[in-house]
Design a protein around this motif. Structure first.
Motif, mmCIF file in Angstrom:
data_model
loop_
_atom_site.group_PDB
_atom_site.id
_atom_site.type_symbol
_atom_site.label_atom_id
_atom_site.label_comp_id
_atom_site.label_asym_id
_atom_site.label_seq_id
_atom_site.Cartn_x
_atom_site.Cartn_y
_atom_site.Cartn_z
ATOM 1 N N LYS A 1 0.816 -1.212 0.000
ATOM 2 C CA LYS A 1 0.000 0.000 0.000
ATOM 3 C C LYS A 1 0.853 1.267 0.000
ATOM 4 C CE LYS A 1 -3.789 -2.385 2.335
ATOM 5 N NZ LYS A 1 -4.535 -2.577 3.599
ATOM 6 N N GLU A 2 2.036 1.175 0.600
ATOM 7 C CA GLU A 2 2.870 2.372 0.741
ATOM 8 C C GLU A 2 3.847 2.572 -0.417
ATOM 9 O OE1 GLU A 2 2.777 2.521 5.646
ATOM 10 O OE2 GLU A 2 4.651 2.059 4.611
ATOM 11 N N THR A 3 4.228 1.489 -1.103
ATOM 12 C CA THR A 3 5.212 1.636 -2.190
ATOM 13 C C THR A 3 4.648 1.272 -3.564
ATOM 14 O OG1 THR A 3 6.134 -0.606 -1.994
ATOM 15 C CG2 THR A 3 7.072 1.102 -0.573
ATOM 16 N N GLY A 4 3.579 0.492 -3.616
ATOM 17 C CA GLY A 4 2.908 0.231 -4.892
ATOM 18 C C GLY A 4 3.483 -0.881 -5.738
ATOM 19 N N LYS A 5 4.722 -1.276 -5.503
ATOM 20 C CA LYS A 5 5.329 -2.374 -6.255
ATOM 21 C C LYS A 5 6.246 -3.185 -5.344
ATOM 22 C CE LYS A 5 5.196 -0.511 -10.956
ATOM 23 N NZ LYS A 5 5.969 -0.211 -12.186
ATOM 24 N N ILE A 6 6.293 -4.509 -5.596
ATOM 25 C CA ILE A 6 7.121 -5.403 -4.773
ATOM 26 C C ILE A 6 7.974 -6.288 -5.667
ATOM 27 C CG2 ILE A 6 7.020 -7.444 -3.270
ATOM 28 C CD1 ILE A 6 4.852 -6.108 -1.673
ATOM 29 N N VAL A 7 9.239 -6.432 -5.278
ATOM 30 C CA VAL A 7 10.169 -7.367 -5.912
ATOM 31 C C VAL A 7 10.566 -8.396 -4.861
ATOM 32 C CG1 VAL A 7 12.438 -7.649 -6.985
ATOM 33 C CG2 VAL A 7 11.071 -5.618 -7.500
ATOM 34 N N THR A 8 10.452 -9.681 -5.184
ATOM 35 C CA THR A 8 10.898 -10.714 -4.252
ATOM 36 C C THR A 8 12.197 -11.323 -4.762
ATOM 37 O OG1 THR A 8 9.603 -12.451 -5.352
ATOM 38 C CG2 THR A 8 8.549 -11.272 -3.527
ATOM 39 N N VAL A 9 13.079 -11.675 -3.831
ATOM 40 C CA VAL A 9 14.389 -12.219 -4.183
ATOM 41 C C VAL A 9 14.662 -13.443 -3.319
ATOM 42 C CG1 VAL A 9 16.814 -11.712 -4.569
ATOM 43 C CG2 VAL A 9 15.152 -9.842 -4.585
ATOM 44 N N GLU A 10 14.964 -14.563 -3.980
ATOM 45 C CA GLU A 10 15.208 -15.809 -3.244
ATOM 46 C C GLU A 10 16.169 -16.712 -4.010
ATOM 47 O OE1 GLU A 10 11.516 -18.192 -3.163
ATOM 48 O OE2 GLU A 10 10.797 -16.831 -4.727
ATOM 49 N N GLU A 11 16.924 -17.487 -3.272
ATOM 50 C CA GLU A 11 17.834 -18.476 -3.866
ATOM 51 C C GLU A 11 17.072 -19.801 -3.978
ATOM 52 O OE1 GLU A 11 22.282 -20.410 -3.181
ATOM 53 O OE2 GLU A 11 21.240 -19.445 -1.524
ATOM 54 N N HIS A 12 16.077 -19.792 -4.831
ATOM 55 C CA HIS A 12 15.114 -20.894 -4.926
ATOM 56 C C HIS A 12 14.424 -20.758 -6.274
ATOM 57 C CE1 HIS A 12 11.224 -22.966 -4.012
ATOM 58 N NE2 HIS A 12 11.937 -23.672 -3.158
ATOM 59 N N ASN A 13 13.802 -21.806 -6.719
ATOM 60 C CA ASN A 13 12.978 -21.722 -7.926
ATOM 61 C C ASN A 13 11.916 -20.631 -7.750
ATOM 62 O OD1 ASN A 13 11.328 -22.257 -10.195
ATOM 63 N ND2 ASN A 13 11.616 -24.452 -10.012
ATOM 64 N N VAL A 14 11.658 -19.880 -8.796
ATOM 65 C CA VAL A 14 10.616 -18.837 -8.701
ATOM 66 C C VAL A 14 9.225 -19.453 -8.536
ATOM 67 C CG1 VAL A 14 11.871 -17.060 -9.971
ATOM 68 C CG2 VAL A 14 10.475 -18.710 -11.231
ATOM 69 N N ILE A 15 9.119 -20.760 -8.764
ATOM 70 C CA ILE A 15 7.848 -21.460 -8.580
ATOM 71 C C ILE A 15 7.790 -22.046 -7.166
ATOM 72 C CG2 ILE A 15 6.426 -23.413 -9.328
ATOM 73 C CD1 ILE A 15 7.617 -23.064 -12.122
ATOM 74 N N GLY A 16 6.813 -21.620 -6.398
ATOM 75 C CA GLY A 16 6.544 -22.263 -5.106
ATOM 76 C C GLY A 16 7.258 -21.698 -3.906
ATOM 77 N N GLY A 17 8.091 -20.682 -4.090
ATOM 78 C CA GLY A 17 8.866 -20.167 -2.974
ATOM 79 C C GLY A 17 8.320 -18.887 -2.382
ATOM 80 N N GLY B 1 8.390 -15.823 -3.523
ATOM 81 C CA GLY B 1 7.647 -14.990 -4.471
ATOM 82 C C GLY B 1 6.196 -15.410 -4.593
ATOM 83 N N ASP B 2 5.969 -16.705 -4.695
ATOM 84 C CA ASP B 2 4.590 -17.189 -4.798
ATOM 85 C C ASP B 2 3.820 -16.979 -3.499
ATOM 86 O OD1 ASP B 2 4.918 -17.873 -7.403
ATOM 87 O OD2 ASP B 2 4.698 -20.039 -7.137
ATOM 88 N N ALA B 3 4.521 -17.112 -2.365
ATOM 89 C CA ALA B 3 3.860 -16.886 -1.078
ATOM 90 C C ALA B 3 3.415 -15.430 -0.957
ATOM 91 C CB ALA B 3 4.796 -17.250 0.066
ATOM 92 N N ALA B 4 4.281 -14.499 -1.375
ATOM 93 C CA ALA B 4 3.925 -13.080 -1.334
ATOM 94 C C ALA B 4 2.819 -12.772 -2.337
ATOM 95 C CB ALA B 4 5.160 -12.230 -1.622
ATOM 96 N N ALA B 5 2.906 -13.378 -3.527
ATOM 97 C CA ALA B 5 1.895 -13.150 -4.562
ATOM 98 C C ALA B 5 0.516 -13.609 -4.097
ATOM 99 C CB ALA B 5 2.290 -13.877 -5.844
ATOM 100 N N ALA B 6 0.465 -14.703 -3.355
ATOM 101 C CA ALA B 6 -0.816 -15.206 -2.850
ATOM 102 C C ALA B 6 -1.458 -14.199 -1.904
ATOM 103 C CB ALA B 6 -0.609 -16.542 -2.148
ATOM 104 N N VAL B 7 -0.641 -13.594 -1.044
ATOM 105 C CA VAL B 7 -1.156 -12.577 -0.118
ATOM 106 C C VAL B 7 -1.713 -11.387 -0.891
ATOM 107 C CG1 VAL B 7 -0.528 -10.932 1.691
ATOM 108 C CG2 VAL B 7 0.397 -13.255 1.749
ATOM 109 N N LEU B 8 -0.941 -10.901 -1.859
ATOM 110 C CA LEU B 8 -1.334 -9.711 -2.605
ATOM 111 C C LEU B 8 -2.565 -9.958 -3.468
ATOM 112 C CD1 LEU B 8 2.222 -8.506 -3.660
ATOM 113 C CD2 LEU B 8 0.774 -7.530 -1.876
ATOM 114 N N SER B 9 -2.600 -11.106 -4.147
ATOM 115 C CA SER B 9 -3.724 -11.371 -5.047
ATOM 116 C C SER B 9 -5.041 -11.481 -4.295
ATOM 117 C CB SER B 9 -3.471 -12.664 -5.840
ATOM 118 O OG SER B 9 -3.436 -13.787 -4.984
ATOM 119 N N GLU B 10 -4.979 -11.923 -3.057
ATOM 120 C CA GLU B 10 -6.196 -12.071 -2.270
ATOM 121 C C GLU B 10 -6.682 -10.761 -1.662
ATOM 122 O OE1 GLU B 10 -5.339 -14.994 0.696
ATOM 123 O OE2 GLU B 10 -5.390 -16.681 -0.711
ATOM 124 N N GLU B 11 -5.726 -9.873 -1.319
ATOM 125 C CA GLU B 11 -6.119 -8.714 -0.524
ATOM 126 C C GLU B 11 -5.774 -7.351 -1.117
ATOM 127 O OE1 GLU B 11 -5.759 -8.946 3.726
ATOM 128 O OE2 GLU B 11 -5.104 -11.040 3.627
#
Length: 313
Positions: free
Chosen positions: A242-258, A260-270
């Motif tokens: 809400k305060e910055t308008g855009k989010i970048v996630t960074v992880e040493e993991h596959n972009v599938i299921g890690g 990034g997806d956990a954060a995306a689930a939160v955002l897409s719902e709310e």
């Protein structure tokens, strides 16, 4: 202010177990013939009667840990992440999570930075596997001090925990006297209003460095450390969105299921906003020096900064 140190989180894990041994006499450490590499040998040296080498039999090790948990022990079952979560997934699911036993599954040598050990040992799927299991808490500490706190939190928590650790040494940054570790609560390491970089594990220090590069270009980046991927800090992620308008996630993991997806689930719902995931793009790694691999797979400071800048444009 605590002393700055440069350690791999696997080494900090061994130290933490050793420090907690007297305070938690129920702790028992299991390993799959890798005590030197996973650093559980530090605990073994101090408490040999509470250490079990299960041999190269990770699935059996998880079964033994489950049995010990039913007897009131706090077992820390340890191996490389690829084997603790991949080879033993069925046992973690059916013998630990289904009966909700107090077992701590510890995966060291996670991610691409395992280096020369190659694709078979570079686990890029463990977060996805472990966060899919009901009742499993998933922790990915970012430096020495956070690992010490995470191991204690795991010991105090009643229920299954997956602790993800790295091989590569990282300089500590959670040194301040007011640092506090709480399961399920992220930490805002840097404030900013243009974009939020959300990182976990080894990538948190790199996200901080990337934010400094972005600052030189007039971009004010917030940096959040999500050490607990499950349960994730929904409140903090939504606040940043809400305060910055855009989010970048960074992880040493596959972009599938890690992360990034956990954060995306939160955002897409709310609160749906643009999100960019930086990680390993659905491919296997290969053998090579850890630093070179991190650069090749886009997990270096300069690439994080470049991708964030592109995303803003």
């Amino acid at each position: 202010m605590a002393e700055m140190v440069k350690k791999a989180t696997r080494e900090s894990y061994g130290m933490a177990l050793s420090q907690l041994g007297d305070e938690f006499p129920q702790i028992v450490v299991l390993d799959a013939d890798l005590a030197e590499a996973t650093k559980t040998g530090i605990f073994k040296k101090k408490y040999p009667e509470r250490f079990v080498d299960c041999g190269i039999a990770e699935s059996n090790m998880i079964g033994v840990a489950a049995g010990l948990a039913t007897c009131g022990k706090i077992p820390f079952a340890t191996s490389f992440a690829m084997f603790a979560t991949g080879r033993a997934f069925e046992q973690v699911r059916n013998s630990v999570c289904y009966p909700h036993l107090n077992v701590k599954v510890v995966g060291t040598h996670a991610g691409i930075s395992v280096g020369e050990d190659g694709a078979t040992h570079q686990c890029l799927e463990d977060i996805a596997l472990m966060r899919s299991l009901p009742g499993m808490t998933v922790i990915s500490p970012s430096d020495h001090y956070e690992t010490l706190a995470a191991v204690r939190a795991a010991a105090e928590h009643n229920g299954p925990v997956y602790l993800r650790l790295s091989r590569l040494a990282v300089e500590s940054f959670n040194n301040s006297d007011d640092y506090r570790f709480e399961l399920g609560k992220g930490v805002t390491l840097r404030n900013g209003g243009d974009v939020t970089i959300v990182a976990t594990g080894l990538m948190v220090s790199r996200a901080l460095e990337a934010a400094k590069l972005l600052e030189q270009k007039g971009i004010d980046a917030r940096v959040i450390n999500i050490h607990t991927i499950k349960p994730i800090d929904r409140e903090l992620i939504l606040k940043a969105a809400k305060e910055t308008g855009k989010i970048v996630t960074v992880e040493e993991h596959n972009v599938i299921g890690g992360l990034g997806d956990a954060a995306a689930a939160v955002l897409s719902e709310e609160y749906p906003i643009p999100l960019r995931k930086i990680g390993v793009n659905d491919q296997f790694g290969h053998s090579g020096p850890a630093a070179d691999l991190l650069e090749q797979f886009g997990l270096c400071v300069s690439h994080i900064a470049e991708e964030t800048e592109k995303f803003l444009k």
